[in-house]
Design an enzyme around this catalytic site. Structure first.
Site, PDB file in Angstrom:
ATOM      1  N   LYS B  76       8.332 -35.558 -28.287  1.00 48.00           N
ATOM      2  CA  LYS B  76       7.485 -36.098 -27.216  1.00 48.00           C
ATOM      3  C   LYS B  76       6.255 -35.204 -27.069  1.00 48.00           C
ATOM      4  CE  LYS B  76       7.686 -37.675 -22.365  1.00 48.00           C
ATOM      5  NZ  LYS B  76       8.521 -37.834 -21.158  1.00 48.00           N
ATOM      6  N   SER B 151       8.779 -42.468 -18.875  1.00 50.05           N
ATOM      7  CA  SER B 151       7.591 -42.058 -19.596  1.00 50.05           C
ATOM      8  C   SER B 151       7.809 -41.807 -21.089  1.00 50.05           C
ATOM      9  CB  SER B 151       7.018 -40.786 -18.967  1.00 50.05           C
ATOM     10  OG  SER B 151       7.896 -39.699 -19.138  1.00 50.05           O
ATOM     11  N   SER B 175      12.888 -40.816 -17.020  1.00 46.35           N
ATOM     12  CA  SER B 175      11.987 -40.978 -18.171  1.00 46.35           C
ATOM     13  C   SER B 175      12.645 -40.902 -19.539  1.00 46.35           C
ATOM     14  CB  SER B 175      10.861 -39.947 -18.113  1.00 46.35           C
ATOM     15  OG  SER B 175       9.883 -40.345 -17.192  1.00 46.35           O
TER      16      SER B 175
END
Lengths: 95, 482
Positions: B76, B151, B175
């Site tokens: 990420k 997210s 997330s």
């Protein structure tokens, strides 16, 4: 609680975010809705509850007062917007 | 190879069926082919990835390989990785090439895993749809009209579309779990403090926790073995003995008590999600588990409490982005304060600014007690709800999300509706307890549905066992959209 557009501009000023009148007006509508949701917190009596600031109730770790970082200022300053003589440059503050 | 488990890939690498360089090249080609449609990656760096793969091949050849050596992992874009552009989905960091590695990245590097690229995400991890990224929205590979969740939407999309065998995510209010559910993959948010936050760009520090996203619970266990561990550079990192998260995978589930919170099975959950949960519970009963009704009476407060505490912490954390030491700086300004104001107005997107404003307000003079302290008190009540519930059950199950993935654009102009997407997930962050999502079927428009498995502190091994036993008798986790 009722927010006004001038409240929004004051908060934006505190947060160092430039905001114009139109943006403040738009933000006002959204923030008012969000604060309406947040207000539901007030329906619960918490007078006898201790605040919980952290998920784990562990003591803050301490370490010896020894230098652990090496000097890498050239590497770190290589990605700075403006540098001169090993210093980060910003607009003049003192006349 | 694209559908293989981590264990299968590791075995094939050891048996020289293919090298890590070949495996990495295959995934890089697949990313090149499919990413233009999905936008799951912000940065791909073939040169670094292949150099890592060649080094991993040497480790394998010299007998130094571990379970993840040579395996590509998508990172990420919130994790700082030395020499990699690390944007956190923001214009503010659009030129930030990290000079150092996050603790999590170091751990993957040490075992010879390959960084296959940096995944797209909501800006500063603030969002539930991946639509707030400065680098454009990510598509859900099951239906490109749908959001992938957020997210960690790029990570979920990458694993679902088989652009990477596994990925990392971070979870502040859901997330990891919400995008895992919406993209039909598995993901776990560990107990707060297990995964180092060093070099993981901070959103709400008392809630943020990194974790793995993968196809199966077995893969998650292998990833968690690498990701967890004490890091003295993170002041909230826990000092515990190392745990092998694969150790309990094979345990039978006979006698397991599954708690079903009555508040989760009330209004709000859509019909298709409720049906899938009921079917999953039937499987668990067949595996020997029993279900008991429990109560989490403060469930409805978790969203208001979250939207006080998370923005408050964010407004403080994001004050460091001022255009002085790194990142974006506005091109014209009149003085220092104007430079700060213009830099932050131009560098942050609308949702990030909205949350900074909320946080600044709730922390400002005269409102601190009414909002921030009040929310911290309610946080304790929410955590206590779980402690009470775990006296009657071993594990809690429910839906990860109230509905299947919504359409791109459907909620992007309605922050409150977007915030309510995290109704089932944010309580685990407030309590600091572990929680995961696994795929259990498909609902409306053939979009995936996730089962939320929540456990008490440090129950990750048991939760992975519970998920793995389900995945041994079902095949939802093996389904792929491409």
């Amino acid at each position: 609680m009722t927010l006004s557009a001038s409240d929004v501009k004051r908060i934006a000023d505190l947060a160092y975010i430039e905001i114009n009148d139109n943006e403040a007006k738009e933000a006002l509508g959204q923030l008012s809705g969000i604060f309406g949701l947040i207000e539901t917190m007030q329906t619960v009596d918490t007078s006898t509850v201790e605040p919980m600031s952290h998920a784990q109730s562990v003591l803050q770790r301490l370490r010896d007062d020894e230098v652990t970082e090496t000097d890498q200022h050239e590497l770190y300053q290589s990605i700075a917007p403006q540098v001169e003589a090993d210093l980060y440059l910003v607009p003049q503050v003192i006349e | 190879m694209f559908n293989a488990s981590l264990k299968q890939l590791s075995t094939q690498l050891a048996e020289k069926k293919f090298s890590s360089a070949e495996l990495t090249t295959q995934f890089l080609q697949r990313i090149k082919q499919l990413n233009p449609e999905y936008n799951a990656f912000i940065t791909v760096n073939e040169e670094i990835s292949l150099a890592q793969a060649k080094a991993a091949d040497k480790m394998i050849a010299t007998g130094q390989a571990g379970p993840l050596t040579g395996i590509p992992i998508a990172q990420k874009d919130i994790f700082c990785a030395k020499g990699w552009l690390t944007t956190c989905g923001s214009r503010m960091l659009s030129n930030f090439v990290s000079p150092y590695d996050a603790g999590v990245i170091e751990r993957f590097n040490q075992v010879g895993a390959i960084n296959i690229g940096k995944t797209n995400m909501d800006e500063f991890a603030m969002g539930s749809s991946n639509e707030t990224s400065y680098y454009g929205m990510v598509k859900n590979p099951w239906d490109i009209a749908a959001v992938p969740g957020g997210s960690s939407g790029g990570a979920a999309c990458a694993v679902a579309a088989r652009l990477a065998p596994a990925a990392t995510g971070t979870d502040t209010g859901g997330s990891i779990r919400q995008p895992a559910a919406l993209c039909g993959i598995s993901g776990i948010k560990p107990t707060y403090g297990l995964v180092s936050r060093y070099g993981m760009i901070a959103f709400a520090s008392s809630l943020d926790q990194g974790g793995p996203m993968a196809k199966s619970a077995e893969d998650l266990a292998l990833l968690l073995n690498v990701m967890t561990g004490f890091d003295p550079r993170d002041s909230t990192s826990l000092q515990r003995d190392a745990e092998d998260y694969t150790q309990d995978l094979q345990k039978p589930l006979a006698g397991l008590r599954i708690g079903l919170p009555k508040e989760y099975f009330a209004e709000g959950m859509s019909r298709d999600v409720a049906n899938a949960i009921e079917k999953a519970l039937i499987e668990y009963r067949k595996l020997g588990a029993q279900t008991v009704e429990v109560s989490l009476p403060n469930t409805s407060l978790s969203i208001p409490v979250y939207y006080v505490l998370a923005p408050a912490e964010a407004s403080s954390n994001l004050s460091r982005f001022d255009g002085v030491r790194y990142g974006y700086r506005a091109s014209s300004y009149s003085d220092l304060a104007d430079m700060y104001r213009k830099t932050r107005a131009q560098g942050f997107g609308a949702e990030v600014k909205r949350r900074i404003l909320i946080g600044t307000y709730v922390l400002s003079h005269g409102y601190y007690d009414a909002y921030y302290i009040k929310a911290q008190k309610l946080r304790r009540l929410i955590a206590q709800d779980f402690t009470e519930a775990y006296k009657q059950c071993d594990i809690i199950m429910g839906p990860t999300t109230p509905t299947v993935a919504f359409n791109l654009g459907e909620k992007s102009n309605d922050p409150i509706q977007m915030y309510l997407s995290d109704i089932y997930t944010s309580a685990a962050n407030l309590a600091g307890m572990p929680a995961m999502s696994i795929p259990i079927g498909f609902g409306d428009k053939n979009r995936p549905i996730g089962l939320h498995i929540m456990g008490n502190y440090f129950k990750e091994a048991q939760m992975l066992n519970i998920a793995h036993q389900y995945q041994l008798v079902t095949d939802w986790h093996l389904k792929s959209p491409v």
